[in-house]
Each structure stands twice: as C-alpha cells, then as structure tokens.
Design an enzyme around this catalytic site. Sequence first.
Site, PDB file in Angstrom:
ATOM      1  N   GLU A  38       0.807  -1.222   0.000  1.00 24.67           N
ATOM      2  CA  GLU A  38       0.000   0.000   0.000  1.00 24.67           C
ATOM      3  C   GLU A  38       0.837   1.268   0.000  1.00 24.67           C
ATOM      4  O   GLU A  38       0.329   2.365   0.215  1.00 24.67           O
ATOM      5  CB  GLU A  38      -0.934  -0.008   1.212  1.00 24.67           C
ATOM      6  CG  GLU A  38      -1.883  -1.193   1.236  1.00 24.67           C
ATOM      7  CD  GLU A  38      -3.077  -1.038   0.301  1.00 24.67           C
ATOM      8  OE1 GLU A  38      -3.699   0.027   0.297  1.00 24.67           O
ATOM      9  OE2 GLU A  38      -3.381  -2.012  -0.416  1.00 24.67           O
ATOM     10  N   HIS A  86      -4.681   1.856   7.066  1.00 21.12           N
ATOM     11  CA  HIS A  86      -3.264   2.102   6.824  1.00 21.12           C
ATOM     12  C   HIS A  86      -2.633   2.613   8.114  1.00 21.12           C
ATOM     13  O   HIS A  86      -3.311   3.222   8.951  1.00 21.12           O
ATOM     14  CB  HIS A  86      -3.049   3.153   5.721  1.00 21.12           C
ATOM     15  CG  HIS A  86      -3.496   2.711   4.365  1.00 21.12           C
ATOM     16  ND1 HIS A  86      -4.235   3.523   3.524  1.00 21.12           N
ATOM     17  CD2 HIS A  86      -3.318   1.555   3.696  1.00 21.12           C
ATOM     18  CE1 HIS A  86      -4.490   2.879   2.404  1.00 21.12           C
ATOM     19  NE2 HIS A  86      -3.944   1.684   2.480  1.00 21.12           N
ATOM     20  N   CYS A 140      -2.992  11.506   3.633  1.00 16.08           N
ATOM     21  CA  CYS A 140      -3.311  10.645   2.486  1.00 16.08           C
ATOM     22  C   CYS A 140      -3.069  11.357   1.166  1.00 16.08           C
ATOM     23  O   CYS A 140      -2.726  10.731   0.162  1.00 16.08           O
ATOM     24  CB  CYS A 140      -4.773  10.207   2.548  1.00 16.08           C
ATOM     25  SG  CYS A 140      -5.116   8.915   3.759  1.00 16.08           S
TER      26      CYS A 140
END
Length: 440
Positions: free
Chosen positions: A175, A247, A368
């Site tokens: 990721e 995450h 993000c």
Amino acid sequence: MSEAHEVNFDGLIGPSHNYGGLSDGNLASAANAGDVANPREAALQGLEKMRMLVRHGLVQGVLPPLPRPNLDLLVSAGFHGTDAQIIEQAARTAPRLLKAAYSASSMWTANAATVSPSADTRDGRLHLTTANLSTMLHRSQEHPDTTASLVSIFADDERFAVRGALPMHPDFSDEGAANHVRLCASHGAAGVELFVYGRDAGESMAGFPARQTRLASESVARAHGLDPARSVFIRQSRAAIDAGAFHNDVVSVGALDTLFFHELAFEDSEAALSDIRSAAEGLFDFKPVMVPADEVPIEDAIRAYLFNSQLLKLPGEDRLVLVAPTETEETDSTRAYCERLVSSNGPIGKVIYADVRQSMRNGGGPACLRLRVVMTDDEIDACHQGVLLDEDTIDDLQEVVRKTYRDRLEAPDLADPEFANECRTAREALLEVLDLQGLA
C-alpha cells in the site's frame, strides 16, 4: 553535497471524485457511500492546502489525476463496443464495477509509491516503487498509470530509480508510503526507514483486511538497497485495523527525529520503540510522542484523523508543525490533546487546521493526499519542473477545475457517456498546465 528538502507531491483530485463506498475497512468511505459528492470543491480544497504550504516556504509538487473512466478495466470484464456502449452496458449490469472504473482514489498519493531518498540507498539514487494496491479492486487498477506518471516526473536515470509494482498476489500486498515512515536528524542525512505491516505472507485473518504484508515491505527495502541495520519492520496492531486504521498513517505519522503515534498503533510498542532506538543509534536522538488511549480513544483518533496529518518542519518554526484536518479541531478529545501538545515543551509546537472535507468524507486526510519525497537541490532541478508549484500554477489549475469539474456528482451520473468526455477534457487541460501532455 546540495541541501535536501522534503517535497510533498499532493494528488490533484480528479473530476470523477465520488462516494462509491468501495473501500472495505475504511469507515468514512462506508458511512458516506452513495452521498452526493462535489468534485470541484474537493479539488479546490486540495489545491488550497498546497497553496498554504507554498506560502509557508516549502517545495510543493503535484501528481495529476489518472485517466478515468478506466475503460480497459471494463473491457477486461467482457464489455465491448464504443466507449458509450461500454459505459451503458456496465451501468446496467455491473454498476459497482463502473464505480471502480471511475474511482478517483489515486488522489491519495500516500499510496502511490514507497520512496527512499538517495541518502539511504546503496547506489545513491532516489528510489520509488509503485504500490500494487492489490487488496482493493478500485485501487489495484492504478499502478500502471501511476508508474507512467512517476517515470515522466523522475525521468533522469542517473538520479532516480522508478520501479513498477510488486507481483499482484496477496503475499505481496503493498500500500505504499501510507505504511512507511522515515526518521532522520535532517532531510539530507542518512535515516531510519520504518515499514509497518499488518500480516505475514500467507496469513489469513478475520475482520477488516490487513492490507500490507511484511514480505512486500521487505521486498521494497531490498530493492531500494537500504541498510538492514537502518530498516525497522513493525507490526500494526490488530486492534487498530479493526477500529478502522486501514493504513498505518491513520494512527501514526513521523518527521525528522519524531514519531507521533497512538498507544494502540503497534502490536508491540515497547519492542518497536526499542528497535527504532537501536537503528537510530549514532544518527539522531529519537523522540517518540505517544498519545494515550485514555486521552484520545482510538475511535476518536480515527474519526478525526488526528494522525493522518502532515508533520512538517516549516521555515521560521523551531518545532515541528502538525497540519491536521478541521475534523480534528471539531472533535473534543483530539482538539484538547492538540492544545496540550503545543503548550508542552515537546517536539511538536503548532497545529494548523486544513479543510479537506470532501477527501475526508471518503476516508483520506491531509497525509493521504501527499507523497513525501526527500530530494536534494540537484534532484529537484533534475525532475520535471512542470509539477513543482507556485501560486500562479495553482491559480491556473484552479481555473481549469472551475471550468471543467462538476459541483455535484452521484452514482447515477456515472452512467452518462458525456461525463466520460468531461473527465477526459478536464484531465487533458490539467496535463497541459503541468506540461505533461505525453500522459494524455
């Protein structure tokens, strides 16, 4: 040696930004699924955050939105005909697949790649490995176009090494930088790279998916030529994942010598901190800042995205600055904690709140939206200059957004073939501003 800077490459939010509810384990994405989105406002909010950092004297970059809809995904699923026919067929028989093809999730560039600066790598080049994002269908389609963007921006092979994604297998689930933190004394000095993973290869788990594997993290570290003694692998806690921390950057953020994290971020915090101190020995004095669960419950931390913030060294500030979403200010426990944080004598001395509500409602905060790339002055000069922003370029991008983006978008609109043409036109205009027409 030239000076080094942390350059934030933010994702420019695309015209197909919508609340598709496609991300299992992302509570905000699920809660707002089906709501009316405002792509124009989303992109303008993101660009204003970039403008704020430019005004603070930081080097700010941008990554363009990826081409949407991804008709190749729909063709692979058996749809055929003209673009309009493909969209019409998918809308009628596979609407969730159509939503995936339109997904604007590439705006969260913390998932674009993992980055190791030249100060850490064996060959002295800046390394970027594109994330495969294999856990979620709507994100797994991103990596070929993301790699093409990165190759266009970091094209100098003598200074940069851009790698494609790891194999598209669950054992290699990667990721990107959302599960990676670099700590150091200064940006240009050798540092310690932290890789946070949720599961081992082959391990199956109940509950929300653990998206990063240790094998993926170890593979990236090897490919980048990192010193094993300066690489730390930390397991994310199952409690954090099940609470909605899909995450690690939802429960932890670091900059320079400071790691800011929630008490429940890691499976074994004591061992993690010990390993970081050992890796940092001789390089810098490690400063952990742990937020206790009894001061900020993990549910509040995730809802307010306290840790999905940018932790920055701003010119003129003697301590680090946390750029947090406005939701952090609006949540009692996180606001109170931030007030105590800045009044202490710790390494974080200021909190700035940024409005990125459109992104937040889809589950992505300030952290993000950016990919951190530590670059020397020479590397900055060697990369594609069109993506390095000043206020005039931000103005130009905002003008395109105002002219070409819709201010209202919901799922039924994706069935309109004309919307696909709008997305194409908008992206081409943005690429022209950034001098990246070759990506059109």
